[in-house]
Design a protein around this motif. Structure first.
Motif, mmCIF file in Angstrom:
data_model
loop_
_atom_site.group_PDB
_atom_site.id
_atom_site.type_symbol
_atom_site.label_atom_id
_atom_site.label_comp_id
_atom_site.label_asym_id
_atom_site.label_seq_id
_atom_site.Cartn_x
_atom_site.Cartn_y
_atom_site.Cartn_z
ATOM 1 N N VAL A 3 -3.590 -0.875 -6.031
ATOM 2 C CA VAL A 3 -3.405 -1.908 -6.470
ATOM 3 C C VAL A 3 -2.804 -2.923 -5.204
ATOM 4 C CG1 VAL A 3 -0.908 -2.253 -7.070
ATOM 5 C CG2 VAL A 3 -1.689 -0.630 -8.621
ATOM 6 N N SER A 4 -2.863 -2.492 -3.903
ATOM 7 C CA SER A 4 -2.710 -3.605 -2.864
ATOM 8 C C SER A 4 -4.185 -4.507 -2.999
ATOM 9 C CB SER A 4 -2.807 -2.279 -1.728
ATOM 10 O OG SER A 4 -3.317 -1.754 -1.496
ATOM 11 N N VAL A 5 -5.026 -3.872 -3.131
ATOM 12 C CA VAL A 5 -6.488 -3.859 -2.607
ATOM 13 C C VAL A 5 -6.586 -5.317 -3.711
ATOM 14 C CG1 VAL A 5 -8.798 -4.219 -2.643
ATOM 15 C CG2 VAL A 5 -7.455 -3.070 -1.296
ATOM 16 N N PHE A 6 -6.774 -5.086 -4.927
ATOM 17 C CA PHE A 6 -7.087 -5.751 -5.771
ATOM 18 C C PHE A 6 -5.169 -6.891 -6.284
ATOM 19 C CE2 PHE A 6 -5.902 -6.840 -10.384
ATOM 20 C CZ PHE A 6 -6.989 -6.796 -11.178
ATOM 21 N N GLU A 7 -4.299 -6.645 -5.572
ATOM 22 C CA GLU A 7 -2.991 -8.027 -5.555
ATOM 23 C C GLU A 7 -3.684 -8.616 -4.895
ATOM 24 O OE1 GLU A 7 1.052 -6.629 -5.423
ATOM 25 O OE2 GLU A 7 -0.081 -5.038 -7.454
ATOM 26 N N ARG A 43 0.690 -1.327 0.255
ATOM 27 C CA ARG A 43 0.284 -0.019 -0.066
ATOM 28 C C ARG A 43 0.824 1.538 0.220
ATOM 29 N NH1 ARG A 43 -5.106 1.012 3.615
ATOM 30 N NH2 ARG A 43 -5.907 2.937 3.026
ATOM 31 N N ALA A 44 2.159 1.048 1.083
ATOM 32 C CA ALA A 44 2.843 2.431 0.883
ATOM 33 C C ALA A 44 3.658 1.942 -0.455
ATOM 34 C CB ALA A 44 3.894 2.477 2.152
ATOM 35 N N LYS A 45 3.847 2.192 -1.135
ATOM 36 C CA LYS A 45 4.768 1.624 -2.643
ATOM 37 C C LYS A 45 3.921 1.987 -4.006
ATOM 38 C CE LYS A 45 6.841 -2.336 -2.924
ATOM 39 N NZ LYS A 45 7.590 -3.372 -2.652
ATOM 40 N N ARG A 46 1.824 1.091 -3.475
ATOM 41 C CA ARG A 46 1.714 1.299 -5.011
ATOM 42 C C ARG A 46 0.468 1.855 -4.839
ATOM 43 N NH1 ARG A 46 3.900 -4.417 -5.855
ATOM 44 N NH2 ARG A 46 5.732 -3.330 -6.917
ATOM 45 N N GLY A 47 0.042 2.159 -3.741
ATOM 46 C CA GLY A 47 -1.429 2.779 -3.231
ATOM 47 C C GLY A 47 -2.375 1.694 -3.035
#
Length: 108
Positions: free
Chosen positions: A98-102, A91-95
């Motif tokens: 993106v973090s929820v999607f991954e 979440r810190a790196k990609r928001g």
């Protein structure tokens, strides 16, 4: 219910992958039992290949991030604390999106 049906479906996919590994017919060069190995096996599966090309590209991009970030972890060794720490870093790196999607891709 549908949860049991889905669990049986996922178990069949994993059993097929394990059987291929045992007979030397695995499609992945990753270490068997690792998150990276599971990602590779999924990308080679009919389930993945039956999705739309754009969906495959989107999933592959996310799977690439997963493989890069936690691909060497063994599935058996993963604990809730590992996923939580990875999520915070992601979440810190990609928001948030993106973090929820991954994480969603990882749960597929």
């Amino acid at each position: 219910g549908s949860d049991q049906t889905e669990a049986c479906h996922q178990a069949a996919i994993l059993n097929d992958a394990l059987g291929a590994w045992r007979t030397g017919q695995q499609t992945s060069k990753e270490t068997p039992g690792s998150v990276g190995w599971l990602c590779s096996e999924y990308e080679q599966s009919e389930e993945f290949k039956s999705t739309a090309l754009q969906t495959q590209r989107t999933y592959s991009r996310s799977i690439g991030y997963i493989r890069q970030d936690i691909g060497l972890l063994t599935i058996r060794g993963m604990k809730r604390k590992h996923v939580r720490r990875w999520y915070k870093e992601l979440r810190a790196k990609r928001g948030l999106y993106v973090s929820v999607f991954e994480l969603d891709c990882l749960s597929e």
